[in-house]
Design a protein around this motif. Structure first.
Motif, mmCIF file in Angstrom:
data_model
loop_
_atom_site.group_PDB
_atom_site.id
_atom_site.type_symbol
_atom_site.label_atom_id
_atom_site.label_comp_id
_atom_site.label_asym_id
_atom_site.label_seq_id
_atom_site.Cartn_x
_atom_site.Cartn_y
_atom_site.Cartn_z
ATOM 1 N N SER A 139 0.158 55.222 17.911
ATOM 2 C CA SER A 139 -1.298 55.871 17.812
ATOM 3 C C SER A 139 -1.644 55.523 16.472
ATOM 4 C CB SER A 139 -1.050 57.244 18.171
ATOM 5 O OG SER A 139 -0.281 57.966 17.433
ATOM 6 N N ALA A 140 -0.701 55.772 15.340
ATOM 7 C CA ALA A 140 -1.441 55.245 13.876
ATOM 8 C C ALA A 140 -1.699 53.958 13.929
ATOM 9 C CB ALA A 140 -0.022 55.731 13.004
ATOM 10 N N ALA A 141 -1.061 53.092 14.458
ATOM 11 C CA ALA A 141 -1.417 51.683 14.536
ATOM 12 C C ALA A 141 -2.773 51.569 15.083
ATOM 13 C CB ALA A 141 -0.374 50.933 14.912
ATOM 14 N N VAL A 142 -2.887 52.125 16.295
ATOM 15 C CA VAL A 142 -4.121 51.850 17.204
ATOM 16 C C VAL A 142 -5.452 52.621 16.589
ATOM 17 C CG1 VAL A 142 -5.130 52.665 19.239
ATOM 18 C CG2 VAL A 142 -3.092 51.802 19.495
ATOM 19 N N VAL A 143 -5.437 53.784 15.845
ATOM 20 C CA VAL A 143 -6.407 54.532 15.644
ATOM 21 C C VAL A 143 -6.983 53.688 14.262
ATOM 22 C CG1 VAL A 143 -5.209 56.183 13.964
ATOM 23 C CG2 VAL A 143 -7.611 56.733 15.398
ATOM 24 N N THR A 144 -6.121 53.147 13.571
ATOM 25 C CA THR A 144 -6.482 52.115 12.423
ATOM 26 C C THR A 144 -7.221 50.955 12.523
ATOM 27 O OG1 THR A 144 -4.145 51.906 11.983
ATOM 28 C CG2 THR A 144 -5.041 53.385 10.514
ATOM 29 N N GLY A 145 -7.272 50.494 13.916
ATOM 30 C CA GLY A 145 -7.793 49.247 14.282
ATOM 31 C C GLY A 145 -7.182 47.986 14.447
ATOM 32 N N ASN A 146 -5.765 48.407 14.391
ATOM 33 C CA ASN A 146 -4.731 47.359 14.299
ATOM 34 C C ASN A 146 -4.666 47.069 16.158
ATOM 35 O OD1 ASN A 146 -3.628 46.552 11.791
ATOM 36 N ND2 ASN A 146 -3.596 48.849 12.140
ATOM 37 N N THR A 147 -4.200 46.000 16.442
ATOM 38 C CA THR A 147 -3.841 45.736 17.981
ATOM 39 C C THR A 147 -2.014 45.965 17.634
ATOM 40 O OG1 THR A 147 -4.012 43.522 17.542
ATOM 41 C CG2 THR A 147 -5.654 44.477 18.949
ATOM 42 N N VAL A 148 -1.486 46.484 19.164
ATOM 43 C CA VAL A 148 -0.252 46.725 18.804
ATOM 44 C C VAL A 148 0.803 46.093 20.005
ATOM 45 C CG1 VAL A 148 1.274 48.819 18.927
ATOM 46 C CG2 VAL A 148 -1.000 49.017 17.677
ATOM 47 N N ILE A 149 1.830 46.130 19.657
ATOM 48 C CA ILE A 149 2.905 45.659 20.598
ATOM 49 C C ILE A 149 3.832 46.698 20.504
ATOM 50 C CG2 ILE A 149 4.804 43.949 21.264
ATOM 51 C CD1 ILE A 149 3.318 41.810 19.489
ATOM 52 N N MET A 150 4.142 47.525 21.418
ATOM 53 C CA MET A 150 4.897 48.683 21.294
ATOM 54 C C MET A 150 6.179 48.374 22.449
ATOM 55 S SD MET A 150 3.760 52.424 23.064
ATOM 56 C CE MET A 150 3.623 52.129 24.580
ATOM 57 N N LYS A 151 7.345 48.331 21.425
ATOM 58 C CA LYS A 151 8.446 48.374 22.170
ATOM 59 C C LYS A 151 9.525 49.569 22.010
ATOM 60 C CE LYS A 151 12.710 46.581 20.917
ATOM 61 N NZ LYS A 151 13.376 47.347 21.875
ATOM 62 N N PRO A 152 9.916 50.037 23.204
ATOM 63 C CA PRO A 152 10.643 51.388 23.216
ATOM 64 C C PRO A 152 12.080 50.757 22.876
ATOM 65 C CG PRO A 152 10.220 50.644 25.375
ATOM 66 C CD PRO A 152 9.357 49.562 24.540
ATOM 67 N N SER A 153 12.987 51.938 22.702
ATOM 68 C CA SER A 153 14.349 51.273 22.630
ATOM 69 C C SER A 153 14.760 51.011 24.005
ATOM 70 C CB SER A 153 15.063 52.478 22.241
ATOM 71 O OG SER A 153 16.509 52.410 22.550
ATOM 72 N N GLU A 154 15.748 50.186 24.322
ATOM 73 C CA GLU A 154 16.534 49.807 25.357
ATOM 74 C C GLU A 154 16.790 51.062 26.447
ATOM 75 O OE1 GLU A 154 16.980 48.527 22.372
ATOM 76 O OE2 GLU A 154 18.083 46.620 22.472
ATOM 77 N N GLN A 155 17.370 52.193 25.534
ATOM 78 C CA GLN A 155 17.730 53.363 26.359
ATOM 79 C C GLN A 155 16.788 54.408 26.739
ATOM 80 O OE1 GLN A 155 19.081 52.245 23.352
ATOM 81 N NE2 GLN A 155 21.111 52.293 23.372
ATOM 82 N N SER A 156 15.421 54.103 26.327
ATOM 83 C CA SER A 156 14.356 54.958 26.935
ATOM 84 C C SER A 156 12.948 54.304 27.377
ATOM 85 C CB SER A 156 14.238 55.915 25.777
ATOM 86 O OG SER A 156 13.708 55.279 24.513
ATOM 87 N N ILE A 157 13.244 53.191 28.095
ATOM 88 C CA ILE A 157 12.139 52.446 28.546
ATOM 89 C C ILE A 157 11.461 53.088 29.462
ATOM 90 C CG2 ILE A 157 11.734 50.599 30.229
ATOM 91 C CD1 ILE A 157 14.198 49.157 28.959
ATOM 92 N N ILE A 158 11.616 53.935 30.479
ATOM 93 C CA ILE A 158 10.951 54.767 31.161
ATOM 94 C C ILE A 158 9.948 55.867 30.589
ATOM 95 C CG2 ILE A 158 11.025 56.296 33.266
ATOM 96 C CD1 ILE A 158 12.376 53.443 33.702
ATOM 97 N N CYS A 159 10.594 56.517 29.531
ATOM 98 C CA CYS A 159 9.562 57.046 28.677
ATOM 99 C C CYS A 159 8.530 56.466 27.870
ATOM 100 C CB CYS A 159 10.258 57.910 27.610
ATOM 101 S SG CYS A 159 11.322 59.481 28.211
#
Ligand code: NAD
Length: 484
Positions: A139-159
């Protein structure tokens, strides 16, 4: 998989490879031009809509955390609430930082200081706060006007996938926030090294963090700018119990800090430093307090210690317990834990010396080392004597000792007479230094600056021989990037 019952599948996620990672970088790069020009007010509203949706889905999302990462109910709920707080707080902060500011009032000149986004941000998150940390960085990256690739951990993909759903429902435009699940060792490495990634926001282990820090320092052919790395890593956190501490307070908070969420918080207490004067009195009460902890499947309300995240963590922590048995004295270990699932009994070692491995290395499980020291001087030396500096604290009633420890403890977050976990967004900006991190503070007023490039535009306004009587209202859109 559910770590309480490893034969139970919580959900299925796809594993992205290099082609998908390439696709996502292109999408993020393509979306940057428009998103970077979107007024900050619109971007802030997007975060507030996401916060409302998180709030609406709060119990459902908490439940998923109980199943996917083994959080007890109250901890899972705290994680969702923290994600909500991050969205609202960063929206407010963007409104504060967004308007260009006149640097000084000088006749005949206007100088405006303002910010541009950095570009494509790669957000790499751990599993232990599967919603809050991922959401905070993204959210910090998005609100500042960047575009974002969001990678969750392998252990918490569903979240992670559910967070993506939340942002989609909130109306994030295509390409602005891109969910990518897969292995850190494959897509993580590839994107950290990618010439089109401008910013990396990482939270995780020291080992991986240092590798990213090093790798991001290499300039690749075609790279436009220096990569900026936000790097939040582990800890070896300590609490000192002074001779006059309130023992009820010290023990209650220490037990919670050490064993809450199975000791799998970066802020968790792993070294309890006791002055020899009250060592026996503390130990007399610490062990029964640890024995009162309920260990089991966190689906059941009232369980405080659930399973550790997976089999690899389970084995690694058991190895540390064996190391501890050789190095120090096993003072306490819970007798009964459920036979299936990755349950580790809460464990306390005494006779621990500062140079032992269990006193220096992050174990990230329910294992507490107790160190006995002569006086406060030695306590401070021991507390500060690791290469980490994340959370540390003191239990004491002495105003002099409290002031001294406040001034001398090396930690990003210092806690006096309370637990060393449970930072609240905005109130306790969180993050460490030394080998715990680069000194950034998630949930702090200066955090968004990490995602921005400062810029100053100066104009000589007296060129016609006329000094304007008043500085004209400066319009935001003049100062947003037109370069894409
Ligand atoms: P980890 O370092 O194993 O993994 C974190 C993330 O990095 C994951 O998404 C993983 O896929 C990715 N990754 C792994 N190798 C990579 C590589 N070579 N390149 C790019 N990405 C890669 O950590 P973890 O086990 O998920 O989390 C636990 C650690 O995180 C602990 O050390 C804990 O102290 C730390 N942590 C720190 C904070 C903080 O605020 N300082 C908060 C939470 C957790």
């Amino acid at each position: 998989m559910n770590p309480s019952a490893p034969d139970e599948i919580v959900g299925y996620g796809s594993e992205a490879g290099i082609p998908e990672a390439e696709h996502v970088v292109k999408a993020a790069r393509a979306a940057f031009g428009k998103w970077s020009l979107t007024p900050f007010e619109e971007r802030a509203c997007l975060l507030e809509r996401a916060a409302d949706i998180l709030e609406r889905r709060r119990f459902e999302l908490s439940a998923v955390e109980v199943f996917e990462v083994g959080k007890p109910w109250n901890e899972a709920d705290a994680d969702i609430r923290e994600a909500i707080d991050f969205c609202r707080f960063y929206a407010q902060q963007m409104r504060r930082l967004g308007p260009p500011k006149l640097t000084q009032q000088v006749p005949g000149e206007e100088s405006y200081h303002h910010y541009w986004p950095r570009g494509v941000a790669f957000v790499i998150a751990p599993w232990n706060f599967p919603m809050a940390i991922l959401c905070g960085m993204a959210s910090a990256a998005v609100v500042t006007g960047n575009t974002v690739i969001m990678k969750p951990s392998e252990q918490s993909i569903i979240c992670g996938a559910m967070l993506m759903q939340v942002f989609e429902e909130a109306g994030v435009p295509p390409g602005v926030l891109n969910f990518l699940s897969g292995r850190g060792s494959v897509i993580g490495v590839h994107l950290v090294d990618h010439k089109d990634v401008d910013l990396i926001a990482f939270t995780g282990s020291r080992e991986v963090g240092l590798r990213i820090w090093q790798s991001a320092g290499v300039t690749r052919p075609g790279q436009r700018q220096l990569k900026h790395v936000i790097c939040e890593m582990g800890g070896k956190n300590a609490m000192i119990v002074d001779a006059d501490a309130d023992l009820g307070e010290a023990i209650g908070y220490s037990i919670y800090s050490a064993f809450g969420y199975q000791g799998q918080k970066c802020s968790a207490l792993s070294r309890l430093i006791l002055l020899e004067e009250n060592y026996d009195r503390v130990m007399e009460r610490l062990i029964p307090a640890a024995a009162s902890l309920r260990v089991g499947n966190p689906e059941e309300p009232g369980i405080m210690v659930g399973p550790v995240i997976d089999e690899a963590a389970y084995r690694r922590i058991l190895d540390y317990i064996e190391i501890g048995k050789k190095e120090a004295t096993l003072a306490y270990q819970a007798k009964e834990v459920p036979p299936h699932g990755y349950f580790i009994p809460p464990t306390i070692f005494t006779d621990v010396k500062p140079n032992m491995r269990i006193a220096r290395e992050e174990i990230f499980g329910p294992v507490l080392s107790v160190l006995k020291v002569r006086d406060l001087d030695e306590a401070l030396e021991v507390a500060n004597g690791t290469y980490y500096a994340l959370t540390r604290g003191l239990f004491s009633h002495s105003p002099d000792n409290i002031e001294r420890v406040k001034a001398q403890l090396e930690a990003g977050n210092v806690y006096i007479n309370r637990s060393c976990t449970g930072a609240i967004v905005g109130r306790h900006p969180f993050g460490g230094f030394k080998m715990s991190g680069g000194g950034t503070k998630a949930g702090g007023e200066d955090y968004l600056l990490q995602f921005l490039i400062p810029r100053v535009v100066t104009e000589n306004t007296s060129r016609l021989g006329l000094v304007p009587e008043e500085t004209p209202e400066y319009r935001d859109e003049f100062l947003w990037p037109k370069h894409q």
